[in-house]
Design an enzyme around this catalytic site. Structure first.
Site, short mmCIF file in Angstrom:
data_model
loop_
_atom_site.label_atom_id
_atom_site.label_comp_id
_atom_site.label_asym_id
_atom_site.label_seq_id
_atom_site.Cartn_x
_atom_site.Cartn_y
_atom_site.Cartn_z
N ALA A 104 -6.55 8.18 6.17
CA ALA A 104 -7.93 8.50 5.79
C ALA A 104 -7.97 8.81 4.29
O ALA A 104 -6.96 9.14 3.69
CB ALA A 104 -8.43 9.70 6.59
N ARG A 153 -9.61 7.60 -6.92
CA ARG A 153 -8.96 7.37 -8.22
C ARG A 153 -8.44 5.95 -8.39
O ARG A 153 -8.04 5.55 -9.48
CB ARG A 153 -7.84 8.39 -8.43
CG ARG A 153 -8.40 9.74 -8.89
CD ARG A 153 -7.44 10.86 -8.64
NE ARG A 153 -6.17 10.67 -9.31
CZ ARG A 153 -5.04 11.30 -8.97
NH1 ARG A 153 -5.05 12.15 -7.97
NH2 ARG A 153 -3.93 11.08 -9.63
N GLN A 179 -11.13 10.07 11.44
CA GLN A 179 -11.18 11.52 11.17
C GLN A 179 -12.55 11.79 10.55
O GLN A 179 -12.82 11.38 9.43
CB GLN A 179 -10.07 11.93 10.19
CG GLN A 179 -10.01 13.43 9.96
CD GLN A 179 -9.11 13.81 8.78
OE1 GLN A 179 -8.77 12.98 7.95
NE2 GLN A 179 -8.76 15.09 8.71
N ASN A 201 8.52 19.32 -0.35
CA ASN A 201 8.13 18.63 0.89
C ASN A 201 7.62 17.24 0.54
O ASN A 201 6.69 17.08 -0.24
CB ASN A 201 7.02 19.45 1.56
CG ASN A 201 6.44 18.76 2.78
OD1 ASN A 201 7.12 17.97 3.42
ND2 ASN A 201 5.19 19.10 3.09
N ARG A 240 2.49 -24.31 -2.67
CA ARG A 240 1.44 -23.53 -2.01
C ARG A 240 1.67 -23.52 -0.50
O ARG A 240 2.53 -24.22 0.00
CB ARG A 240 0.07 -24.12 -2.39
CG ARG A 240 -0.25 -23.90 -3.88
CD ARG A 240 -1.49 -24.67 -4.30
NE ARG A 240 -2.61 -24.37 -3.41
CZ ARG A 240 -3.69 -25.14 -3.30
NH1 ARG A 240 -3.78 -26.26 -3.99
NH2 ARG A 240 -4.67 -24.80 -2.48
N TYR A 284 -9.36 -34.65 -0.77
CA TYR A 284 -10.62 -33.92 -0.52
C TYR A 284 -11.77 -34.80 -0.95
O TYR A 284 -11.81 -35.28 -2.10
CB TYR A 284 -10.57 -32.62 -1.33
CG TYR A 284 -11.73 -31.68 -1.10
CD1 TYR A 284 -12.11 -31.32 0.19
CD2 TYR A 284 -12.42 -31.14 -2.18
CE1 TYR A 284 -13.15 -30.44 0.40
CE2 TYR A 284 -13.45 -30.25 -1.98
CZ TYR A 284 -13.83 -29.90 -0.69
OH TYR A 284 -14.86 -29.02 -0.50
N ARG A 311 -4.89 -52.65 -9.47
CA ARG A 311 -5.33 -52.36 -10.84
C ARG A 311 -5.76 -53.69 -11.44
O ARG A 311 -5.41 -54.75 -10.93
CB ARG A 311 -4.19 -51.73 -11.65
CG ARG A 311 -2.99 -52.64 -11.78
CD ARG A 311 -1.83 -52.02 -12.57
NE ARG A 311 -0.80 -52.99 -12.78
CZ ARG A 311 0.49 -52.80 -12.49
NH1 ARG A 311 0.91 -51.66 -11.97
NH2 ARG A 311 1.37 -53.75 -12.73
C1 UD1 Z 1 0.97 16.85 1.02
C2 UD1 Z 1 1.69 18.08 1.58
C3 UD1 Z 1 2.62 18.65 0.52
C4 UD1 Z 1 3.59 17.58 0.07
C5 UD1 Z 1 2.84 16.36 -0.41
C6 UD1 Z 1 3.80 15.23 -0.71
C7 UD1 Z 1 0.01 19.06 3.04
C8 UD1 Z 1 -0.98 20.14 3.24
N1 UD1 Z 1 0.68 19.07 1.90
O1 UD1 Z 1 0.15 17.31 -0.04
O2 UD1 Z 1 3.34 19.74 1.06
O3 UD1 Z 1 4.44 18.08 -0.95
O4 UD1 Z 1 1.93 15.89 0.60
O5 UD1 Z 1 3.13 14.17 -1.32
O6 UD1 Z 1 0.21 18.26 3.94
N2 UD1 Z 1 -5.03 13.01 4.85
C9 UD1 Z 1 -5.91 12.70 5.84
N3 UD1 Z 1 -6.86 13.59 6.19
C10 UD1 Z 1 -6.98 14.80 5.58
C11 UD1 Z 1 -6.07 15.12 4.53
C12 UD1 Z 1 -5.10 14.21 4.20
O7 UD1 Z 1 -5.84 11.61 6.42
O8 UD1 Z 1 -7.87 15.57 5.97
C13 UD1 Z 1 -3.97 12.05 4.50
C14 UD1 Z 1 -4.14 11.46 3.11
O9 UD1 Z 1 -4.86 10.25 3.17
C15 UD1 Z 1 -2.71 11.24 2.67
C16 UD1 Z 1 -1.93 12.29 3.39
O10 UD1 Z 1 -2.73 12.72 4.48
O11 UD1 Z 1 -2.24 9.96 3.11
C17 UD1 Z 1 -1.53 13.47 2.50
O12 UD1 Z 1 -2.68 14.09 2.00
P1 UD1 Z 1 -2.77 14.58 0.50
O13 UD1 Z 1 -4.11 15.13 0.26
O14 UD1 Z 1 -2.27 13.54 -0.42
O15 UD1 Z 1 -1.74 15.80 0.53
P2 UD1 Z 1 -1.02 16.42 -0.72
O16 UD1 Z 1 -1.93 17.39 -1.37
O17 UD1 Z 1 -0.41 15.38 -1.56
#
Ligand code: UD1
Ligand code: MG
Length: 461
Positions: free
Chosen positions: A20, A25, A85, A180, A326, A380, A433
């Site tokens: 989601a 960006r 979601q 993490n 191709r 074609y 030709r």
């Molecule tokens: C998350 C971790 C962080 C970790 C980092 C690594 C959490 C709270 N934090 O942070 O500990 O170091 O990844 O890159 O998990 N997403 C949804 N729905 C939501 C929120 C997020 O689908 O409501 C998906 C996003 O599309 C993305 C992933 O979950 O693919 C991670 O979300 P993101 O907001 O990037 O988390 P970070 O802040 O990077």
């Protein structure tokens, strides 16, 4: 190279892929997870890694209304669950959007991110491995000198205690460099209970998936940390990071091709797709681009500045320099395609040659046939495509236009400069030709007349 199948211990596995997010960006009309690296969408890479790690069930959490994402999932992972979601309330909330998949009761659950395309099947398999040893949670983590923005893995007395998001961390916690990666494995029998207890009393007001760690520790359950290279865990949020991911994947693919026995003369100038197959003793000269769907047999040479996609080369084929293959180009053993030749949906049978300045589309060129310089299949008519069939051993003279549908029989010869619009029988000569006329001693008189005219013009004021 993310599709390798990895052994696992007969335990069932659900993979939940969080995809989601609008990806603002990226500044794009395309949903973020559909942007491609190495010829496949980021989501496609993650789905392949999940499959490769042994997932028997895949659930993808998507942004509501992104039809194109749903289509990609149906195409690449038929049967995968698609779970919108409704509100973006955090990673734990996102996982719970796939509650139906969790309720199916598989032994292991891995959670991957759709925008982290470098993750491999092998790493996901390593991530789930501690579950078979009785752990409830496994976190993927890396050490980095620059941990800003990541959740920190807090260790107390040699054991994982919790994960703290940057926003919630105090100064001492921010100094921690074990981060993490975001991806996590949960034991199926604990997953729903842990996720349901995650709250949102934190700086972001979000339901944090990494909070599963602290809850598991409090319950006295086993938590493991599995290490990964930072590069592999890199997420993509903008086009700069997309470029970084592409470069990393290219390095990985080039290296795998080299290890498998292909020579890349200037590896950093060769661009591969996730599914490029190069045989043994293949030589790829500098500046070659492989789009998706290319297989190159043993001992082939791909000369510099060639572009191939959807092409199949048998053994001992030579292509380029400056060739364009191709989709549907099939070159059988020993066929040769030279400079400035374009081949589309056409088969060159064994030993057939098209060495210079030629377009072959919707065609079959029989074994050993020679297609002269500047030959064009006119496939074609502005509305429909038509086929050209050239028989084995035929010789097509230079600068021939083959107006399809048309066939040239085996062993036939077509005179240079012909426009061939009706079939040519086997072993026949076809010349289409204007007949040549030569006039002896005509040129000097013509030159003298031209020079006289020029002199007359020069005398006028
Ligand atoms: C998350 C971790 C962080 C970790 C980092 C690594 C959490 C709270 N934090 O942070 O500990 O170091 O990844 O890159 O998990 N997403 C949804 N729905 C939501 C929120 C997020 O689908 O409501 C998906 C996003 O599309 C993305 C992933 O979950 O693919 C991670 O979300 P993101 O907001 O990037 O988390 P970070 O802040 O990077
Ligand atoms: Mg992120």
């Amino acid at each position: 190279m993310t599709d390798q199948t990895t052994t696992h211990s007969g335990r069932s596995l659900t993979a939940i892929v969080l995809a989601a997010g609008k990806g603002t960006r990226m500044r794009s009309d395309l949903p973020k997870v559909l942007h491609a690296v190495a010829g496949r969408s980021m989501l496609g890479h993650v789905l392949a890694a999940a499959r490769g790690a042994g997932a028997n069930r895949i659930a993808v959490v998507v942004e509501p209304g992104q039809e194109a994402v749903a289509r990609e999932i149906d195409a690449l992972a038929p049967g995968a669950g698609i779970h919108p979601q409704a509100e973006r309330l955090g990673t734990a909330h996102a996982v719970l959007a796939a509650r139906a998949a969790l309720e199916a009761g598989d032994d292991d659950v891995v959670i991957a991110f759709g925008d982290t395309p470098l993750i491999t099947a092998a790493t996901l398999a390593r991530l789930r491995a501690p579950l078979a040893q009785g752990c409830a949670v496994a976190v993927l983590a890396f050490e980095t000198p620059n941990p800003k923005g990541y959740g920190r893995v807090l260790v107390q007395g040699g054991r994982v205690a919790a994960i703290r998001e940057e926003k919630d961390a105090d100064e001492a916690e921010r100094a921690v460099t074990l981060c993490n990666a975001g991806l996590m494995a949960l034991a199926g029998r604990h997953a729903l209970d842990l996720l349901a207890r995650i709250g949102n009393a934190n700086a972001a007001g979000e339901y944090y998936l990494p909070d599963a760690v602290g809850l598991a520790v409090a319950d006295g359950l086993g938590v493991a940390v599995v290490d990964v290279a930072e590069e592999e865990a890199q997420g993509v949020n903008d086009r700069v990071q997309l470029g970084i991911a592409e470069a990393a994947l290219q390095r990985r693919l080039r290296r795998a091709a080299q290890v498998a026995g292909a020579t890349l003369v200037a590896p950093e100038t060769v661009f591969l797709s996730h599914d490029t197959r190069l045989g043994r003793d293949v030589v790829v000269e500098p500046h070659v681009v492989f789009g998706p769907g290319v297989t190159v047999g043993d001992g082939c040479v791909v000369h510099a500045f060639s572009h191939l996609e959807g092409a199949t080369l048998a053994a001992g084929v030579s292509v380029g320099p400056y060739a364009r293959l191709r989709p549907g180009a099939v070159l059988e053993t020993g066929a040769r395609v030279g400079n400035f030749v374009e081949i589309k949906n056409a088969r060159l049978e064994a030993g057939a040659k098209a060495n210079h300045l030629t377009y072959l589309g919707d065609a079959v060129v029989g074994a050993g046939a020679n297609v002269g310089a500047g030959t064009i299949t006119c496939n074609y008519d502005g509305v429909n495509k038509h086929r050209t069939i050239i028989g084995a051993g035929a010789f097509i003279g230079s600068n021939t236009a083959l107006v399809a549908p048309v066939s040239v029989g085996a062993g036939a010869i077509v005179g240079a400069g012909s426009v061939i619009a009706t079939d040519v029988a086997a072993d026949a000569l076809a010349v289409a030709r204007a007949r040549q006329r030569s006039i002896p001693d005509w040129a000097p008189g013509r030159r003298a007349a031209l020079e006289a005219e020029k002199a007359a013009r020069a005398r006028k004021p």
